[in-house]
Design a protein around this motif. Sequence first.
Motif, PDB file in Angstrom:
ATOM      1  N   HIS A  43       0.757  -1.286  -0.089  1.00  0.00           N
ATOM      2  CA  HIS A  43      -0.018  -0.168  -0.107  1.00  0.00           C
ATOM      3  C   HIS A  43       0.887   1.312   0.205  1.00  0.00           C
ATOM      4  O   HIS A  43       1.813   1.333   0.837  1.00  0.00           O
ATOM      5  N   HIS A  44       0.671   2.311  -0.874  1.00  0.00           N
ATOM      6  CA  HIS A  44       1.385   3.380  -0.963  1.00  0.00           C
ATOM      7  C   HIS A  44       0.438   4.643  -0.900  1.00  0.00           C
ATOM      8  O   HIS A  44      -0.473   4.551  -1.604  1.00  0.00           O
ATOM      9  N   VAL A  45       1.027   5.636  -0.411  1.00  0.00           N
ATOM     10  CA  VAL A  45       0.095   7.150  -0.456  1.00  0.00           C
ATOM     11  C   VAL A  45       1.069   7.893  -1.071  1.00  0.00           C
ATOM     12  O   VAL A  45       2.175   8.311  -0.689  1.00  0.00           O
ATOM     13  N   VAL A  46       0.434   8.532  -2.317  1.00  0.00           N
ATOM     14  CA  VAL A  46       1.075   9.667  -2.861  1.00  0.00           C
ATOM     15  C   VAL A  46       0.697  11.071  -2.538  1.00  0.00           C
ATOM     16  O   VAL A  46      -0.504  11.302  -2.338  1.00  0.00           O
ATOM     17  N   VAL A  47       1.822  11.729  -2.153  1.00  0.00           N
ATOM     18  CA  VAL A  47       1.370  13.196  -1.536  1.00  0.00           C
ATOM     19  C   VAL A  47       2.059  14.068  -2.461  1.00  0.00           C
ATOM     20  O   VAL A  47       3.062  14.283  -3.229  1.00  0.00           O
ATOM     21  N   HIS A  48       1.387  15.419  -2.436  1.00  0.00           N
ATOM     22  CA  HIS A  48       1.693  16.630  -3.025  1.00  0.00           C
ATOM     23  C   HIS A  48       1.703  17.805  -2.052  1.00  0.00           C
ATOM     24  O   HIS A  48       0.770  18.446  -1.937  1.00  0.00           O
ATOM     25  N   PRO A  49       2.969  17.931  -1.521  1.00  0.00           N
ATOM     26  CA  PRO A  49       3.002  18.759  -0.377  1.00  0.00           C
ATOM     27  C   PRO A  49       2.479  20.305  -0.584  1.00  0.00           C
ATOM     28  O   PRO A  49       1.527  20.828   0.210  1.00  0.00           O
ATOM     29  N   PRO A  50       2.557  20.887  -1.948  1.00  0.00           N
ATOM     30  CA  PRO A  50       1.728  22.234  -2.032  1.00  0.00           C
ATOM     31  C   PRO A  50       0.209  22.114  -1.944  1.00  0.00           C
ATOM     32  O   PRO A  50      -0.154  23.291  -1.802  1.00  0.00           O
ATOM     33  N   GLY A  51      -0.224  21.025  -2.072  1.00  0.00           N
ATOM     34  CA  GLY A  51      -1.762  21.096  -1.696  1.00  0.00           C
ATOM     35  C   GLY A  51      -2.553  21.153  -2.895  1.00  0.00           C
ATOM     36  O   GLY A  51      -3.498  20.303  -3.252  1.00  0.00           O
ATOM     37  N   GLY A  52      -2.488  22.311  -3.672  1.00  0.00           N
ATOM     38  CA  GLY A  52      -3.282  22.682  -4.754  1.00  0.00           C
ATOM     39  C   GLY A  52      -2.180  22.624  -6.060  1.00  0.00           C
ATOM     40  O   GLY A  52      -1.225  22.893  -6.243  1.00  0.00           O
ATOM     41  N   ILE A  53      -3.031  22.681  -7.192  1.00  0.00           N
ATOM     42  CA  ILE A  53      -2.610  22.499  -8.484  1.00  0.00           C
ATOM     43  C   ILE A  53      -2.850  23.951  -9.277  1.00  0.00           C
ATOM     44  O   ILE A  53      -4.010  24.263  -9.330  1.00  0.00           O
ATOM     45  N   VAL A  54      -1.996  24.882  -9.650  1.00  0.00           N
ATOM     46  CA  VAL A  54      -2.243  26.165 -10.337  1.00  0.00           C
ATOM     47  C   VAL A  54      -1.687  26.069 -11.826  1.00  0.00           C
ATOM     48  O   VAL A  54      -0.985  25.130 -12.052  1.00  0.00           O
ATOM     49  N   GLY A  55      -2.157  27.194 -12.471  1.00  0.00           N
ATOM     50  CA  GLY A  55      -1.822  27.192 -13.743  1.00  0.00           C
ATOM     51  C   GLY A  55      -0.399  27.127 -14.181  1.00  0.00           C
ATOM     52  O   GLY A  55       0.521  27.849 -13.557  1.00  0.00           O
ATOM     53  N   GLY A  56      -0.011  26.404 -14.992  1.00  0.00           N
ATOM     54  CA  GLY A  56       1.552  26.063 -15.336  1.00  0.00           C
ATOM     55  C   GLY A  56       2.065  24.772 -14.694  1.00  0.00           C
ATOM     56  O   GLY A  56       3.207  24.406 -15.154  1.00  0.00           O
ATOM     57  N   ASP A  57       1.377  24.334 -13.707  1.00  0.00           N
ATOM     58  CA  ASP A  57       1.805  23.276 -12.891  1.00  0.00           C
ATOM     59  C   ASP A  57       1.616  22.045 -13.774  1.00  0.00           C
ATOM     60  O   ASP A  57       0.989  21.969 -14.469  1.00  0.00           O
ATOM     61  N   SER A  58       2.742  21.080 -13.643  1.00  0.00           N
ATOM     62  CA  SER A  58       2.727  19.796 -14.166  1.00  0.00           C
ATOM     63  C   SER A  58       3.041  18.637 -13.365  1.00  0.00           C
ATOM     64  O   SER A  58       4.251  18.894 -12.502  1.00  0.00           O
ATOM     65  N   LEU A  59       2.181  17.991 -12.912  1.00  0.00           N
ATOM     66  CA  LEU A  59       2.478  16.795 -12.219  1.00  0.00           C
ATOM     67  C   LEU A  59       2.306  15.424 -12.871  1.00  0.00           C
ATOM     68  O   LEU A  59       1.122  15.044 -13.497  1.00  0.00           O
ATOM     69  N   VAL A  60       3.268  14.637 -12.832  1.00  0.00           N
ATOM     70  CA  VAL A  60       3.275  13.199 -13.809  1.00  0.00           C
ATOM     71  C   VAL A  60       3.805  12.038 -12.817  1.00  0.00           C
ATOM     72  O   VAL A  60       4.676  12.132 -11.978  1.00  0.00           O
ATOM     73  N   THR A  61       2.940  11.088 -12.830  1.00  0.00           N
ATOM     74  CA  THR A  61       3.444   9.827 -12.190  1.00  0.00           C
ATOM     75  C   THR A  61       3.388   8.858 -13.218  1.00  0.00           C
ATOM     76  O   THR A  61       2.643   8.423 -14.013  1.00  0.00           O
ATOM     77  N   ASP A  62       4.500   8.139 -13.156  1.00  0.00           N
ATOM     78  CA  ASP A  62       5.175   7.039 -14.167  1.00  0.00           C
ATOM     79  C   ASP A  62       5.057   5.782 -13.129  1.00  0.00           C
ATOM     80  O   ASP A  62       5.821   5.659 -12.158  1.00  0.00           O
TER      81      ASP A  62
END
Length: 274
Positions: A43-62
């Motif tokens: 079991h794994h939990v993926v975290v994004h510490p900034p919390g929110g995603i704003v214009g121009g952000d790119s979050l990629v999971t492979d």
Amino acid sequence: MVWSAHLALHYRRDGGRTVAHDRHEGPLRVLQALYPEGPDVCHHVVVHPPGGIVGGDSLVTDLQAEAGTHALVTTPGAAKFYRSAGPQAVQQARLRVDDGARLEWLPLETIAYRGCQARNEVHLDLAPGAQMIGWDVLALGLPAGGEAFDHGRFTQQLHWPGVWLEQGTVDGTDTRLLDSPLGWAGQRVLATAWIASGTDWPAEQRDALLSVAREQPAAPGVTAGATSTDPRLVLLRALAPRVEPAMQLLQAVRAAWRRTAWALDAHPPRIWRT
């Protein structure tokens, strides 16, 4: 500040245990691997510490799950696409499941805030003999807080090449789509769940997966239906006024699919109860 983040997750078999290796760039990472079901299932939990995603952000999971592994991946909270002054924000997951592996991709909901410019993509690659349970939940605005999704654009794509493609753009000003009975019917939460196999499900098993999905009760105000558009895929779709009843239905269906396809108990991740 604009963030560009990449997380690579690689699951392999080490003796009788599913183990994981991860690499990350930017603010996207996993917490410690947990084994509440024993060594077979990580079991794994993926975290994004900034919390929110704003214009121009790119979050990629492979993600790659090697033969013989079973990984369950979730998140501690909603992914939040905030208002943008123009640039598009992107969240993308590329999921590869090898022969004989199992993956459960179970992130909590994605919230599209008023004024966001966002794109969310999930790409599947299942080898023959691979199996997967997954879901995607999109909530438009904050109905409970009185914030409507009355402007902004959200583009969604769920793609398994050669098997399944769902894509479309929701524009907050498109009331015909959002309020028509042929569209969102006034609801503001769209949930999709799937159980997939790289090899055709046997007809009897596919019928059983459809039946148990249809048997799960939906809360008042939730409209749901299950279908199979390909011998390798069973889908559940639901429209709901809030996230909570949609998630309750998805969790019940996921538990039923787990028992039917894999003879496993539900074992919901602990993070869902915090």
